[in-house]
Motif scaffolding. Structure first.
Motif, short mmCIF file in Angstrom:
data_model
loop_
_atom_site.label_atom_id
_atom_site.label_comp_id
_atom_site.label_asym_id
_atom_site.label_seq_id
_atom_site.Cartn_x
_atom_site.Cartn_y
_atom_site.Cartn_z
N CYS A 56 21.19 -81.56 -76.61
CA CYS A 56 22.07 -80.64 -75.89
C CYS A 56 23.46 -81.23 -75.90
CB CYS A 56 21.58 -80.44 -74.47
SG CYS A 56 22.72 -79.52 -73.43
N ALA A 57 24.36 -80.55 -76.60
CA ALA A 57 25.73 -81.02 -76.71
C ALA A 57 26.64 -80.22 -75.79
CB ALA A 57 26.20 -80.90 -78.15
N ALA A 58 27.46 -80.92 -75.03
CA ALA A 58 28.40 -80.27 -74.12
C ALA A 58 29.75 -80.13 -74.80
CB ALA A 58 28.54 -81.09 -72.85
N SER A 59 30.43 -79.01 -74.49
CA SER A 59 31.71 -78.72 -75.15
C SER A 59 32.84 -79.57 -74.61
CB SER A 59 32.06 -77.24 -74.97
OG SER A 59 32.16 -76.93 -73.60
N ASN A 60 32.69 -80.04 -73.37
CA ASN A 60 33.73 -80.86 -72.76
C ASN A 60 33.12 -82.17 -72.27
OD1 ASN A 60 35.76 -78.91 -73.08
ND2 ASN A 60 35.09 -77.85 -71.25
N THR A 61 33.97 -83.00 -71.75
CA THR A 61 33.54 -84.32 -71.30
C THR A 61 32.45 -84.22 -70.24
OG1 THR A 61 35.71 -85.26 -71.77
CG2 THR A 61 34.29 -86.47 -70.24
N ALA A 117 29.18 -90.84 -74.27
CA ALA A 117 30.26 -90.92 -75.26
C ALA A 117 30.20 -89.75 -76.22
CB ALA A 117 30.16 -92.23 -76.04
N LYS A 118 28.99 -89.21 -76.44
CA LYS A 118 28.81 -88.05 -77.32
C LYS A 118 28.63 -86.76 -76.54
CE LYS A 118 26.74 -90.68 -81.12
NZ LYS A 118 25.57 -90.82 -82.02
N ASN A 119 28.73 -86.85 -75.21
CA ASN A 119 28.56 -85.66 -74.36
C ASN A 119 27.23 -84.95 -74.67
OD1 ASN A 119 31.12 -86.08 -73.21
ND2 ASN A 119 32.10 -84.91 -74.86
#
Length: 118
Positions: free
Chosen positions: A22-27, A74-76
């Motif tokens: 699951c990748a987040a678009s922001n920090t 670090a990779k959100n």
């Protein structure tokens, strides 16, 4: 605003493994609580696993010892490693991010299908 995008779902035989991402678009802040939920047809959405700041984790009893949640700030990104999959694990898996303690804000991904065949 945070957008969450899940990937890694698919069809697997019982006993197999999958890794969801699951990748987040922001920090993603270290204080954010991230988790995975799932919803099977005709059932309510249920918690699968949570990971808090510092790496503290919680799991549903049904997945303890089989699933592992992890995060890379670090990779959100948050991950769910699923081993020894069972047909009853079949569901749409959703990523969740909870931000804040008072007046928390919740973000959800669009979901990824996991199907386990017997």
């Amino acid at each position: 605003q945070v957008q969450l995008v899940e990937s890694g779902g698919g069809l697997v035989q019982a006993g197999g493994s999958l890794r969801l991402s699951c990748a987040a678009s922001n920090t993603v802040f270290s204080s954010d609580v991230m988790g995975w939920y799932r919803q099977a047809p005709g059932k309510q959405r249920e918690l699968v696993a949570l990971i808090r700041s510092g790496g503290t984790t919680n799991y549903a009893d049904s997945v303890k010892g089989r699933f592992a949640i992890s995060r890379d700030n670090a990779k959100n990104t948050v991950y769910l490693q699923m081993n020894s999959l069972k047909p009853e694990d079949t569901a749409v898996y959703y990523c969740n991010l909870k931000r804040g303690i008072l007046n928390s804000i919740y973000y959800w991904g669009q979901g990824t299908q996991v199907t386990v065949s017997s």
